[in-house]
Design a protein around this motif. Structure first.
Motif, PDB file in Angstrom:
ATOM      1  N   ASP A  40      59.598  21.004  28.044  1.00 33.64           N
ATOM      2  CA  ASP A  40      60.062  19.624  28.270  1.00 33.64           C
ATOM      3  C   ASP A  40      59.274  19.449  29.704  1.00 33.64           C
ATOM      4  OD1 ASP A  40      61.518  17.456  28.517  1.00 33.64           O
ATOM      5  OD2 ASP A  40      63.079  18.397  30.175  1.00 33.64           O
ATOM      6  N   ASP A  42      60.218  15.950  32.066  1.00 32.56           N
ATOM      7  CA  ASP A  42      61.175  15.779  33.306  1.00 32.56           C
ATOM      8  C   ASP A  42      62.378  16.397  33.801  1.00 32.56           C
ATOM      9  OD1 ASP A  42      59.587  13.058  34.099  1.00 32.56           O
ATOM     10  OD2 ASP A  42      60.234  12.411  31.946  1.00 32.56           O
ATOM     11  N   ASN A  43      62.436  16.491  34.885  1.00 31.32           N
ATOM     12  CA  ASN A  43      63.405  17.499  35.377  1.00 31.32           C
ATOM     13  C   ASN A  43      63.353  18.944  35.039  1.00 31.32           C
ATOM     14  OD1 ASN A  43      64.458  15.532  36.986  1.00 31.32           O
ATOM     15  ND2 ASN A  43      65.863  14.711  35.508  1.00 31.32           N
ATOM     16  N   THR A  44      62.432  19.345  34.142  1.00 26.27           N
ATOM     17  CA  THR A  44      61.921  20.808  33.586  1.00 26.27           C
ATOM     18  C   THR A  44      60.910  21.216  34.839  1.00 26.27           C
ATOM     19  OG1 THR A  44      62.808  20.777  31.567  1.00 26.27           O
ATOM     20  CG2 THR A  44      61.386  22.393  32.107  1.00 26.27           C
ATOM     21  N   ASP A 124      65.593  21.163  30.185  1.00 21.26           N
ATOM     22  CA  ASP A 124      66.777  21.066  31.100  1.00 21.26           C
ATOM     23  C   ASP A 124      68.110  20.508  30.173  1.00 21.26           C
ATOM     24  OD1 ASP A 124      65.381  18.461  31.460  1.00 21.26           O
ATOM     25  OD2 ASP A 124      66.841  17.924  32.715  1.00 21.26           O
ATOM     26  N   GLN A 125      67.863  19.869  29.230  1.00 17.81           N
ATOM     27  CA  GLN A 125      68.816  19.167  28.573  1.00 17.81           C
ATOM     28  C   GLN A 125      69.429  19.847  27.293  1.00 17.81           C
ATOM     29  OE1 GLN A 125      69.559  14.826  28.501  1.00 17.81           O
ATOM     30  NE2 GLN A 125      67.291  14.667  29.419  1.00 17.81           N
ATOM     31  N   ASP A 129      66.618  19.044  24.232  1.00 16.25           N
ATOM     32  CA  ASP A 129      65.805  20.462  24.253  1.00 16.25           C
ATOM     33  C   ASP A 129      66.508  21.562  23.408  1.00 16.25           C
ATOM     34  OD1 ASP A 129      63.976  19.048  25.916  1.00 16.25           O
ATOM     35  OD2 ASP A 129      65.359  19.332  27.519  1.00 16.25           O
TER      36      ASP A 129
HETATM   37 MG    MG Z   1      64.099  17.105  30.761  1.00 18.35          MG
END
Ligand code: MG
Length: 173
Positions: A40, A42-44, A124-125, A129
């Protein structure tokens, strides 16, 4: 609890839960027979409000390659955002992926040429994910979201539900 319910809960549970991508045990992944990795974005591996990968992440991506993993980024974000980031590194990507639908994951598997059982997903989700990856039979690894801005829908809905699920699954990690 009924078997069907337990199986459904299972779909939301990652196989591993770590603080960040740097804590993923790459040696263990190789031992498990993992050959391909879905990442992933974003934010990962990058903050959602950042425009460049951190040097640490670039080094980590290089290490994945050195260890022989095939990597593809699977992101729900726009083509421009994703390709601006991954093209310079020569990493292929599926963007506007609409995770957790299976189609983008099938496409990513085709791109890597790996089977689901030899493919890991790091994200991260839980609802995009992990749920999506588990439906495909991938080895799913949940990371704590990087600090930084988040899509309002994620912050408002997904994260609240994730808190409830994480409370339930925390005892396993
Ligand atoms: Mg993410």
């Amino acid at each position: 609890m009924k078997r069907g319910v337990l199986e459904l809960i299972d779909l939301f549970c990652p196989k591993a839960y770590v603080s960040s991508v740097f804590d993923v045990d790459l040696q263990q992944m190789t031992s498990r027979g993992i050959k391909g990795i879905f990442l992933d974005l974003d934010n990962t591996i990058i903050r959602r409000d950042a425009a460049l990968f951190s040097p640490d992440v670039v080094r980590w991506l290089q290490e994945l390659r050195c260890r022989g993993f095939k990597v593809v980024v699977v992101s729900n974000n726009s083509h421009k955002r994703v390709s601006d980031l991954v093209d310079p590194l020569g990493i292929p990507a599926v963007c506007r992926a609409v995770k957790p639908w299976k189609r983008p994951f099938r496409r990513a598997l085709e791109m890597l040429g790996t089977e689901p059982r030899e493919t890991a997903l790091i994200g991260d989700q839980i609802f995009t994910d992990i749920f999506g990856g588990n439906r495909m039979g991938l080895y799913t690894i949940l990371v704590k979201p990087m600090p930084g801005g988040e899509f309002w829908g994620t912050r408002l809905f997904s994260r609240q539900l994730e808190k409830l699920i994480l409370k339930k699954i925390k005892k396993f990690f």
